[in-house]
Scaffold this motif. Structure first.
Motif, PDB file in Angstrom:
ATOM      1  N   SER A  61     -20.794  47.015  -6.325  1.00 53.61           N
ATOM      2  CA  SER A  61     -21.141  45.597  -6.239  1.00 53.61           C
ATOM      3  C   SER A  61     -21.016  45.106  -4.804  1.00 53.61           C
ATOM      4  O   SER A  61     -20.067  45.474  -4.106  1.00 53.61           O
ATOM      5  N   PRO A  62     -21.945  44.252  -4.359  1.00 56.55           N
ATOM      6  CA  PRO A  62     -21.887  43.775  -2.982  1.00 56.55           C
ATOM      7  C   PRO A  62     -20.680  42.874  -2.728  1.00 56.55           C
ATOM      8  O   PRO A  62     -20.292  42.080  -3.587  1.00 56.55           O
ATOM      9  N   LYS A  63     -20.098  43.053  -1.569  1.00 50.67           N
ATOM     10  CA  LYS A  63     -19.004  42.208  -1.068  1.00 50.67           C
ATOM     11  C   LYS A  63     -19.383  41.803   0.344  1.00 50.67           C
ATOM     12  O   LYS A  63     -20.360  42.282   0.899  1.00 50.67           O
ATOM     13  N   ASP A  64     -18.576  40.978   0.980  1.00 54.87           N
ATOM     14  CA  ASP A  64     -18.906  40.414   2.288  1.00 54.87           C
ATOM     15  C   ASP A  64     -19.480  41.417   3.289  1.00 54.87           C
ATOM     16  O   ASP A  64     -20.550  41.211   3.818  1.00 54.87           O
ATOM     17  N   LYS A  65     -18.785  42.490   3.561  1.00 53.08           N
ATOM     18  CA  LYS A  65     -19.246  43.446   4.572  1.00 53.08           C
ATOM     19  C   LYS A  65     -19.346  44.855   4.007  1.00 53.08           C
ATOM     20  O   LYS A  65     -19.043  45.834   4.672  1.00 53.08           O
ATOM     21  N   GLY A  66     -19.762  44.931   2.754  1.00 50.56           N
ATOM     22  CA  GLY A  66     -19.890  46.238   2.145  1.00 50.56           C
ATOM     23  C   GLY A  66     -19.979  46.143   0.638  1.00 50.56           C
ATOM     24  O   GLY A  66     -20.627  45.249   0.097  1.00 50.56           O
ATOM     25  N   PHE A  67     -19.268  47.051  -0.019  1.00 51.31           N
ATOM     26  CA  PHE A  67     -19.338  47.143  -1.472  1.00 51.31           C
ATOM     27  C   PHE A  67     -17.963  47.360  -2.087  1.00 51.31           C
ATOM     28  O   PHE A  67     -17.052  47.867  -1.440  1.00 51.31           O
ATOM     29  N   GLU A  68     -17.871  47.002  -3.347  1.00 52.04           N
ATOM     30  CA  GLU A  68     -16.682  47.246  -4.165  1.00 52.04           C
ATOM     31  C   GLU A  68     -17.128  48.174  -5.288  1.00 52.04           C
ATOM     32  O   GLU A  68     -18.177  47.982  -5.883  1.00 52.04           O
ATOM     33  N   TYR A  69     -16.326  49.211  -5.557  1.00 54.74           N
ATOM     34  CA  TYR A  69     -16.713  50.177  -6.582  1.00 54.74           C
ATOM     35  C   TYR A  69     -15.758  50.181  -7.763  1.00 54.74           C
ATOM     36  O   TYR A  69     -14.584  49.873  -7.636  1.00 54.74           O
TER      37      TYR A  69
END
Length: 133
Positions: A61-69
């Motif tokens: 899932s998108p987060k501010d400066k990357g992704f969360e898995y």
């Protein structure tokens, strides 16, 4: 940095598809990505459309400066739906762990090359295996 644009989505789809047969492009929605692995066939003696597998799936899932898995383990049933179940077979679980660890390392490398963060979701606190970069 916003991740949800057609340019970035196309770029990410191309990079993630290069990881192997894990990306399920039709299940990637709202800037998020879906991956899975049908690691061990449960019932190879039935027609391919009815086969079930042990394996894993994950959401990115998108987060501010990357992704969360978030990773999940379970069974892919004959209807094409993931079920949260565990195999009692130690060898099966070892094969899934090896496959998942290899994928995670490749994904982390891809995200690093794209200069994007890759952090576990809070759901990962309950995850069985340690995933290192």
């Amino acid at each position: 940095m916003t991740l949800q644009s057609d340019y970035f989505n196309g770029k990410y789809i191309k990079r993630f598809a290069a990881l192997g047969p894990y990306l399920r492009e039709k299940q990637c929605v709202n800037g998020g990505y879906f991956f899975d692995s049908l690691t061990v066939c449960i019932n190879a003696n039935v027609v391919p459309e009815k086969r079930e597998f042990w394996g894993w799936w994950m959401t990115l899932s998108p987060k501010d400066k990357g992704f969360e898995y978030s990773y999940y383990l379970g069974m892919y049933d004959s209807k094409g739906v993931w079920q949260s179940k565990f195999s009692n077979d130690k060898t099966v679980m070892e094969l899934i762990e090896k496959n998942l660890t290899s994928f995670h390392q490749s994904l982390s490398k891809q995200l690093c090359e794209l200069e994007l963060a890759c952090v576990p979701s809070s759901k990962m606190a309950e995850f069985k295996w340690q995933l290192s970069k």
